[in-house]
Design an enzyme around this catalytic site. Structure first.
Site, PDB file in Angstrom:
ATOM      1  N   ARG A 182       0.872  -1.183   0.000  1.00  0.00           N
ATOM      2  CA  ARG A 182       0.000   0.000   0.000  1.00  0.00           C
ATOM      3  C   ARG A 182       0.915   1.242   0.000  1.00  0.00           C
ATOM      4  O   ARG A 182       1.134   1.839  -1.032  1.00  0.00           O
ATOM      5  CB  ARG A 182      -0.933  -0.010   1.221  1.00  0.00           C
ATOM      6  CG  ARG A 182      -2.086   0.973   1.092  1.00  0.00           C
ATOM      7  CD  ARG A 182      -1.733   2.413   1.405  1.00  0.00           C
ATOM      8  NE  ARG A 182      -1.433   2.642   2.829  1.00  0.00           N
ATOM      9  CZ  ARG A 182      -1.075   3.821   3.309  1.00  0.00           C
ATOM     10  NH1 ARG A 182      -0.939   4.867   2.513  1.00  0.00           N
ATOM     11  NH2 ARG A 182      -0.784   3.967   4.597  1.00  0.00           N
ATOM     12  N   ASP A 262      -8.605  -0.405   6.950  1.00  0.00           N
ATOM     13  CA  ASP A 262      -7.955   0.738   7.591  1.00  0.00           C
ATOM     14  C   ASP A 262      -8.520   2.011   6.979  1.00  0.00           C
ATOM     15  O   ASP A 262      -8.335   2.264   5.795  1.00  0.00           O
ATOM     16  CB  ASP A 262      -6.431   0.680   7.366  1.00  0.00           C
ATOM     17  CG  ASP A 262      -5.757  -0.370   8.235  1.00  0.00           C
ATOM     18  OD1 ASP A 262      -6.426  -0.910   9.139  1.00  0.00           O
ATOM     19  OD2 ASP A 262      -4.570  -0.650   8.010  1.00  0.00           O
ATOM     20  N   ARG A 302     -10.020  -0.055  11.524  1.00  0.00           N
ATOM     21  CA  ARG A 302      -9.136   0.913  12.168  1.00  0.00           C
ATOM     22  C   ARG A 302      -9.513   2.295  11.680  1.00  0.00           C
ATOM     23  O   ARG A 302      -9.785   2.478  10.497  1.00  0.00           O
ATOM     24  CB  ARG A 302      -7.684   0.659  11.782  1.00  0.00           C
ATOM     25  CG  ARG A 302      -6.738   1.691  12.397  1.00  0.00           C
ATOM     26  CD  ARG A 302      -5.560   2.060  11.496  1.00  0.00           C
ATOM     27  NE  ARG A 302      -5.952   2.826  10.329  1.00  0.00           N
ATOM     28  CZ  ARG A 302      -5.120   3.199   9.369  1.00  0.00           C
ATOM     29  NH1 ARG A 302      -3.861   2.841   9.417  1.00  0.00           N
ATOM     30  NH2 ARG A 302      -5.544   3.909   8.327  1.00  0.00           N
ATOM     31  N   SER A 304      -7.928   6.119  11.450  1.00  0.00           N
ATOM     32  CA  SER A 304      -6.735   6.936  11.649  1.00  0.00           C
ATOM     33  C   SER A 304      -6.952   8.343  11.134  1.00  0.00           C
ATOM     34  O   SER A 304      -7.650   8.553  10.145  1.00  0.00           O
ATOM     35  CB  SER A 304      -5.539   6.327  10.903  1.00  0.00           C
ATOM     36  OG  SER A 304      -4.393   7.137  11.082  1.00  0.00           O
ATOM     37  N   HIS A 363       1.883   5.178  12.173  1.00  0.00           N
ATOM     38  CA  HIS A 363       2.347   5.200  10.782  1.00  0.00           C
ATOM     39  C   HIS A 363       3.245   6.415  10.671  1.00  0.00           C
ATOM     40  O   HIS A 363       2.777   7.550  10.785  1.00  0.00           O
ATOM     41  CB  HIS A 363       1.123   5.316   9.864  1.00  0.00           C
ATOM     42  CG  HIS A 363       1.458   5.383   8.407  1.00  0.00           C
ATOM     43  ND1 HIS A 363       1.597   4.249   7.639  1.00  0.00           N
ATOM     44  CD2 HIS A 363       1.698   6.433   7.581  1.00  0.00           C
ATOM     45  CE1 HIS A 363       1.897   4.596   6.394  1.00  0.00           C
ATOM     46  NE2 HIS A 363       1.966   5.923   6.330  1.00  0.00           N
ATOM     47  N   HIS A 365       6.343   8.648   8.832  1.00  0.00           N
ATOM     48  CA  HIS A 365       7.189   8.930   7.669  1.00  0.00           C
ATOM     49  C   HIS A 365       8.591   9.313   8.114  1.00  0.00           C
ATOM     50  O   HIS A 365       8.808   9.711   9.254  1.00  0.00           O
ATOM     51  CB  HIS A 365       6.528   9.997   6.793  1.00  0.00           C
ATOM     52  CG  HIS A 365       5.529   9.384   5.848  1.00  0.00           C
ATOM     53  ND1 HIS A 365       5.827   9.085   4.553  1.00  0.00           N
ATOM     54  CD2 HIS A 365       4.272   8.950   6.070  1.00  0.00           C
ATOM     55  CE1 HIS A 365       4.773   8.520   3.987  1.00  0.00           C
ATOM     56  NE2 HIS A 365       3.804   8.427   4.885  1.00  0.00           N
ATOM     57  N   HIS A 460      38.892  -1.891  17.095  1.00  0.00           N
ATOM     58  CA  HIS A 460      37.668  -2.675  16.992  1.00  0.00           C
ATOM     59  C   HIS A 460      37.984  -4.131  16.650  1.00  0.00           C
ATOM     60  O   HIS A 460      37.462  -5.050  17.270  1.00  0.00           O
ATOM     61  CB  HIS A 460      36.735  -2.112  15.905  1.00  0.00           C
ATOM     62  CG  HIS A 460      36.071  -0.826  16.278  1.00  0.00           C
ATOM     63  ND1 HIS A 460      34.808  -0.506  15.874  1.00  0.00           N
ATOM     64  CD2 HIS A 460      36.503   0.213  17.007  1.00  0.00           C
ATOM     65  CE1 HIS A 460      34.484   0.687  16.345  1.00  0.00           C
ATOM     66  NE2 HIS A 460      35.498   1.152  17.025  1.00  0.00           N
TER      67      HIS A 460
END
Lengths: 577, 577
Positions: A182, A262, A302, A304, A363, A365, A460
């Protein structure tokens, strides 16, 4: 504050402060500390003035029967109850725009369970992670309190790891909603045909994600057919589709055979003005209609908001509370523009956790590169579901990447993450999607990035060779990967070289290895030496020592031997040609 | 807690609670809230028992002269003073392993300045960011308090943005230590010759970073020569070199002409056992010797531990306090293995901020993808300097990337970041380094990633065309970049298509545009349409409407016109060939 949960030890003795003063102290504490306000679900200090003006009334309540106070369970004393009650009050104040109605505190004991009633939230975070866990000591210093501790087995624990007292923490109790099919389809390069979509869906399912989210069937004819086809695959993962908050879209969605829908709508003033142009009354009305419709079909729903972090807090809490009351399965918080930072996320999710009883999805970004950390912090604050996409593909620079999220959750609790997901399948899954959208797996990708397990600096390399946990929080073998120690460069160290000498079965003293290392550094100052180059040098050095032609510090002798070796090689190559 | 800073309003009236009870309330508040403990610099709730046992004595102090309490300034009431005092006490308790000495509280007013005495910390965060700032209202609801507000000009503010009350917040007051030429050289692919090092140093300097950190001159001969060469370039940026905590290295470093030396040593039990094998006494002794030596040369010195988040907290605070006392310029916290998460970082930096007066630098690895967010959160907690490298190159998957850090700090305060750095130079700087180490700029890189400003979904495209702030937290033009709205795909929407119709100067009604959009979606279901494809379709549609050959809904007519157009094109191409 549920002052009632504080147990006066010797009430009445030496009374130098009034109840009003006590309330004022608490108010001042809250005013000074935004973080504490966040914990009790209070967004603005101005709310506090209501408490101050009502402090006498509150103090009156506070003076309630001492026996009742003493009945408060020790669990409640640990903070659960007190937070729940203040949060409920604060929210009531916000939703009604600060018109405080009743000073009657504390609320009845039954509200104790209201704080975190969803299935996921009641289980405390598992703090027994292998690398960054914390050994939970009883309050008494060095006491054992009947529990026998074996600190020798796990000598080093991290004092900054999640605490058992973080009772909302879902870092070890979450579900992934995988949105490559999606959000990922909104990536500029993405065009998934049916075959590709099915391949990605199957790969995600065998990796073990709990949900797959698909493009709205209302987007196009093929989108609808693909959605139906994926629903028929019989995957273990639940299938969701993502629609605008509109009855037309909802009617199409419920006919595809999905396990849930959703629903999303923009609530920020930016989106209300420049996108759909609807007001909150319309949004709420439509949301109720769509949610009731989807629920009537017996599938998950859902709700949102979009751009939640730039939406009015009162609007947000008000609509979430409304949809929670009518029985939505999850509410979603979306950082659509990628503007949020971790402590903002913590504050908003923590506040929301006190307002709704349903699950909470986030959700996020990635425009400022904080989407992984924001997701992690959301889980700490009580979120239950995280949206991801493979490699983070999505609008602009995308969302929380699946691999990155797995990396940070593995670091917090390796056993839990290993038990949930097929980690060695991650690399192939990322390669599949990278190929489908024609991008490279970024060199700095967590876990699968080129050289995520390559160690270079001498300091290291030495420690890694002794114990990989020194510089590795992720075990490459858990992901079907291997570590690589690079030694042919000027930052190399003699300990790393010694390890290679041993691998080659050569016998050299430490002084001889240090001498050979100096030569590697000298050569690497001109150009990086391959492993072959390093091996040749070590063999030449070794045979020189064995034959007596070379000793420590004889630079010219070593140069001569290396030159002879190169000439021999060149002759052999010429003969072979 | 500096209970003295809480002003009793009507002390003595209706005295129903003892001072001891008051103290217990505060203790319970602290015990229940790890976040509040973090704010007051308290790492473990067990410290609280000390207060409880001493509560009577504390309460005695608390009963001090009321007039003195009333003289407390309003600034102190906002939290600065109270935090400083508790923090000092808590730390004393920790460093001496909970052997609490004196219950004498509060400390004298002079300690008010101790909280944040470094140059950076005294300036509150600038909350006036363009996109995510918050309008600071006076306490009275809707009051103006003599200040005239013009909310119409900035209609939407973010309630989750940093608050003025976050008085330690350095998000708008920080310096970058750019380590591409040190940490970056530890990236597996990196081999920088002198010419490349100088090119990178100059590019970083013209971008505007405050410091450049270079590989230790002790690493190799060429490393030493390159360090000297870069010192002689006369850059605006200060030049640092990074050495092990050892006098041999320090003697070489101070001779190169650097402006400062960054000293590091591992303090975690992992590194103490498997790396250098030294104990804390040895580490402390050596640190003091090296720091005094570097200071005697009149240049800056920083002391950092390695793997700080897996080091013993008491060891850490103890050594930082010691080096602060002997006048180190900066202390450094390093998440060497990339195991930290934002709230852990906040807690440790906040605690350290209460212990040392010098600047605080953070160096954060990115193994779980949280290095940008961790850096941001460190600044919120009072850190002053952030280590970065271009594209984040370094050991394994590297450290906080310069571009990503700039992105999140720009989102918090665009004007401050624009005034400090030459943002349009970022892309070239990243390309220069990417080329030097032979990697691609990741497709999902903040700001400069392929399609960071490309908008695809119809719902996004529509809003972006109305107002870019709807879906953009970063302005592409500030970075010398441009936005792109993609419309030739099945997720497109008629509003985005309408915008293109207007750009092409075509006249179509909304119904006609919706009809054309349906055709674009139909074609894009088979394959993504280029902008040329979309333009052709729109021109054909338009001429069909104009000539009367086409009307809304006439699918066959449109298909015929498109077919004719393709045939004409093919013929023209054949003639041209």
């Amino acid at each position: 504050m549920s002052l009632g949960s504080v147990q006066p030890t010797t009430a009445g003795a030496g009374c130098s402060y009034s109840s009003e003063t006590v309330v004022n102290i608490v108010i001042d504490l809250l005013r000074c500390n935004p973080c504490l306000r966040a914990l009790v679900g209070m967004s603005e200090p101005s709310t506090l003035d209501i408490f101050r003006h009502s402090s006498e009334a509150i103090a009156g309540e506070y003076d309630g029967p001492e026996t009742e106070l003493k009945e408060t369970s020790s669990h409640e004393l640990e903070g659960a109850n007190s937070d729940a009650e203040v949060s409920a009050v604060a929210v009531e104040g916000s939703a009604e725009r600060m018109t405080y109605k009743s000073p009657r505190l504390p609320t009845p004991p039954s509200s104790t369970n209201k704080m975190c009633p969803h299935a996921n939230g009641d289980v405390p975070a598992n703090g027994t992670s292998e690398m960054v866990g914390i050994e939970l000591k009883p309050n008494g210093v060095n006491g054992t309190n009947g529990v026998s501790h074996t600190p020798k087995l796990q000598p080093q624990r991290n004092p900054y790891a999640p605490r058992a007292s973080d009772f909302l923490n879902n870092v070890s109790n979450f579900k992934i909603i995988e949105s490559t099919l999606r959000e990922g389809e909104q990536f500029a390069n993405a065009f998934f045909d049916t075959k590709t979509k099915i391949a990605i869906a199957k790969a995600l399912d065998s990796f073990g994600v709990e949900y797959l989210e698909l493009t709205s069937p209302a987007a196009s004819e093929q989108s609808r057919r693909d959605c139906e086809a994926i629903c028929k695959l019989g995957l273990k993962a639940k299938i969701l589709t993502h629609i605008r908050c509109h009855m037309d879209d909802a009617r199409i969605a419920v006919e595809t055979g999905v396990d849930g829908v959703d629903v999303v709508i923009g609530t920020s003033s930016f989106l209300r003005e420049f996108s759909h142009g609807k007001d909150m009354t319309y949004i709420t009305k439509t949301a109720i209609e769509v949610i009731n419709f989807v629920k009537s079909k017996g599938i998950e729903v859902r709700f949102s908001t979009e751009d939640s972090f730039r939406s009015d807090l009162v609007d947000l809490l008000s609509i979430y509370q409304t949809v929670d009351k009518i029985g939505v399965n999850r509410v979603g918080i979306a950082d659509t523009v990628g503007c949020a930072n971790p402590r903002q996320v913590y504050e908003l999710i923590r506040t929301l956790r006190g307002v709704v009883g349903c699950d909470i999805e986030v959700h996020l970004h990635n425009d400022t590169g904080m989407a992984i950390a924001n997701a992690y912090t959301a889980l700490e604050a009580g979120a239950t579901h995280i949206d991801t996409s493979v490699l983070g593909i999505g609008e602009r620079v995308g969302i929380t990447p699946l691999g990155g999220l797995v990396a940070c959750l593995y670091a917090a609790n390796p056993e839990y993450v290993k038990s949930k997901y097929n980690l060695p399948a991650l690399r192939e899954l990322e390669n599949l999607v990278a190929e489908a959208v024609e991008v490279n797996v970024p060199f700095m990708n967590p876990i699968t990035g080129y050289c995520a397990f390559t160690h270079k600096a001498g300091i290291h390399a030495k420690a890694i060779l002794n114990n990989p946990s020194t510089y590795e929080i992720l075990k490459p073998e858990d992901f079907g990967l291997t570590r690589y120690v690079s030694i042919g460069h000027r930052l190399t160290g003699w300990n790393a070289v010694k390890s290679r000498v041993e691998q080659l079965g050569l016998k050299l003293t430490d002084d001889e290895i240090k001498d050979a290392t100096a030569k590697i550094k000298e050569l690497a100052d001109v150009r990086t030496q391959s492993m072959d180059d390093v091996d040749s040098l070590l063999r030449v050095y070794h045979s020189g020592i064995q034959s007596g032609e070379l000793a420590v510090g004889q630079k010219e002798a070593l140069d001569r031997l290396l030159k002879e070796h190169r000439e021999t090689q060149t002759r052999e190559l010429a003969v072979a040609a």
